[in-house]
Design a protein around this motif. Structure first.
Motif, short mmCIF file in Angstrom:
data_model
loop_
_atom_site.label_atom_id
_atom_site.label_comp_id
_atom_site.label_asym_id
_atom_site.label_seq_id
_atom_site.Cartn_x
_atom_site.Cartn_y
_atom_site.Cartn_z
N ASP A 190 -2.99 15.39 24.51
CA ASP A 190 -2.89 16.25 25.68
C ASP A 190 -1.75 15.75 26.57
OD1 ASP A 190 -3.87 14.11 27.20
OD2 ASP A 190 -5.84 15.01 27.52
N VAL A 191 -1.52 16.41 27.70
CA VAL A 191 -0.39 16.07 28.57
C VAL A 191 -0.54 14.68 29.19
CG1 VAL A 191 0.28 18.44 29.06
CG2 VAL A 191 -1.41 17.31 30.50
N ALA A 192 -1.78 14.19 29.32
CA ALA A 192 -2.01 12.87 29.91
C ALA A 192 -1.89 11.75 28.88
CB ALA A 192 -3.40 12.83 30.56
N GLY A 193 -1.70 12.09 27.61
CA GLY A 193 -1.58 11.06 26.57
C GLY A 193 -2.89 10.72 25.89
N LYS A 194 -3.98 11.41 26.26
CA LYS A 194 -5.25 11.22 25.57
C LYS A 194 -5.18 11.97 24.25
CE LYS A 194 -7.88 10.85 29.82
NZ LYS A 194 -8.90 11.46 30.64
N GLY A 195 -5.75 11.39 23.23
CA GLY A 195 -5.66 12.04 21.94
C GLY A 195 -6.89 11.88 21.09
N ILE A 196 -6.86 12.60 19.99
CA ILE A 196 -7.92 12.48 19.00
C ILE A 196 -7.28 12.56 17.62
CG2 ILE A 196 -8.42 14.96 19.04
CD1 ILE A 196 -11.39 14.16 18.46
N ALA A 197 -7.72 11.66 16.78
CA ALA A 197 -7.31 11.68 15.37
C ALA A 197 -8.55 12.05 14.56
CB ALA A 197 -6.79 10.31 14.93
N ILE A 198 -8.39 12.92 13.59
CA ILE A 198 -9.49 13.29 12.70
C ILE A 198 -9.01 13.16 11.26
CG2 ILE A 198 -10.59 14.82 14.38
CD1 ILE A 198 -9.46 17.18 12.71
N TRP A 199 -9.95 13.00 10.35
CA TRP A 199 -9.63 12.90 8.92
C TRP A 199 -10.86 13.25 8.11
CZ3 TRP A 199 -9.68 8.87 12.38
CH2 TRP A 199 -10.78 8.01 12.30
N GLY A 200 -10.63 13.66 6.90
CA GLY A 200 -11.73 13.91 5.98
C GLY A 200 -12.24 12.59 5.42
N GLN A 201 -13.52 12.55 5.09
CA GLN A 201 -14.13 11.33 4.56
C GLN A 201 -14.72 11.59 3.18
OE1 GLN A 201 -16.77 10.47 7.91
NE2 GLN A 201 -15.53 8.69 8.30
N TYR A 202 -14.60 10.60 2.34
CA TYR A 202 -15.14 10.67 0.99
C TYR A 202 -15.99 9.43 0.77
CZ TYR A 202 -15.35 10.97 -4.05
OH TYR A 202 -15.80 11.05 -5.32
N THR A 220 -11.42 2.27 7.95
CA THR A 220 -11.27 1.51 6.71
C THR A 220 -12.13 2.12 5.62
OG1 THR A 220 -13.11 0.00 7.14
CG2 THR A 220 -10.95 -0.63 8.01
N HIS A 221 -11.72 1.90 4.39
CA HIS A 221 -12.49 2.42 3.27
C HIS A 221 -13.79 1.65 3.07
CE1 HIS A 221 -11.51 -0.86 0.53
NE2 HIS A 221 -10.29 -0.81 1.04
N ASP A 222 -13.99 0.55 3.82
CA ASP A 222 -15.27 -0.15 3.76
C ASP A 222 -16.38 0.76 4.28
OD1 ASP A 222 -13.96 -2.37 2.82
OD2 ASP A 222 -13.86 -3.35 4.79
N GLN A 223 -16.01 1.65 5.23
CA GLN A 223 -16.98 2.60 5.76
C GLN A 223 -17.03 3.82 4.84
OE1 GLN A 223 -14.68 2.83 9.20
NE2 GLN A 223 -15.56 1.02 10.16
N LEU A 224 -15.97 4.59 4.81
CA LEU A 224 -15.80 5.73 3.91
C LEU A 224 -14.31 5.90 3.68
CD1 LEU A 224 -18.25 8.23 5.64
CD2 LEU A 224 -18.60 7.20 3.41
N GLY A 242 0.84 -1.19 0.00
CA GLY A 242 0.00 0.00 0.00
C GLY A 242 0.87 1.23 0.00
N ASN A 243 0.34 2.32 -0.51
CA ASN A 243 1.08 3.56 -0.57
C ASN A 243 0.65 4.49 0.54
OD1 ASN A 243 3.17 3.90 -2.44
ND2 ASN A 243 1.70 3.87 -4.12
N GLY A 297 -8.81 1.40 -1.80
CA GLY A 297 -9.28 2.61 -1.12
C GLY A 297 -8.29 3.07 -0.07
N MET A 298 -8.56 4.26 0.50
CA MET A 298 -7.71 4.87 1.51
C MET A 298 -8.18 4.50 2.91
SD MET A 298 -5.47 6.45 -0.25
CE MET A 298 -4.65 7.70 0.67
#
Length: 163
Positions: free
Chosen positions: A140-152, A126-130, A77-78, A103-104
């Motif tokens: 954050d400082v406690a190591g909690k995080g959030i990842a976001i991305w655009g969907q197509y 997974t691209h099975d969803q979008l 995969g690329n 898919g991406m």
């Protein structure tokens, strides 16, 4: 202040000397007051067929680089868009998009500052969803995080929270 400037220049020169022009590089540093800087670099490198995501960590105490490490999968995969976030304790989380032939998908991996090792890459969308594009990450400082991305194709925004 001059130490931090010198440190940043060392991070940049590392890639000019050790990687060929098939690599693209994204360098993130975190400087703390009265502390040594933390530096993790991520980049994609072409293996003759695909781009894969790699990373390395600079140990500011030993003043040495660790061994570069493939943090993604070795699947066919690329990898394209990628990003890393660091917090003050040195925890790093990378996200990237990877084309799997149909898919991406969005992937993530964590750097543990205590063991100075990366975990196993995890699929977070997974691209099975979008289809997923342009992932971004925040910690954050406690190591909690959030990842976001655009969907197509719905042009929405996907997210994944983690601790």
């Amino acid at each position: 202040a001059s130490f931090f400037f010198f440190f940043f220049i060392i991070c940049i020169l590392f890639f000019f000397f050790f990687f060929n022009d098939t690599a693209t590089t994204e360098i993130y540093t975190l400087s703390l007051h009265d502390a040594l800087p933390i530096c993790i670099v991520i980049w994609t490198q072409y293996d003759g067929q695909n781009n894969h995501v790699w990373a390395n960590h600079f140990d500011p105490v030993l003043k040495t680089w660790d061994v570069p490490e493939l943090i993604g999968t070795e699947k066919e995969g690329n990898v394209s868009s990628y990003e890393i976030a660091l917090n003050a304790s040195g925890l790093g989380v990378a996200v990237w998009e990877e084309y799997d032939g149909t898919g991406m998908n969005s992937w993530t991996n964590r750097f543990d500052p205590n063991t100075k090792t990366w975990g196993t890459a995890e699929l977070i969308q997974t691209h099975d969803q979008l289809e997923a594009y342009g992932p971004k990450i925040s910690l954050d400082v406690a190591g909690k995080g959030i990842a976001i991305w655009g969907q197509y194709p719905d042009l929405g925004i996907g997210e994944n929270r983690f601790e």
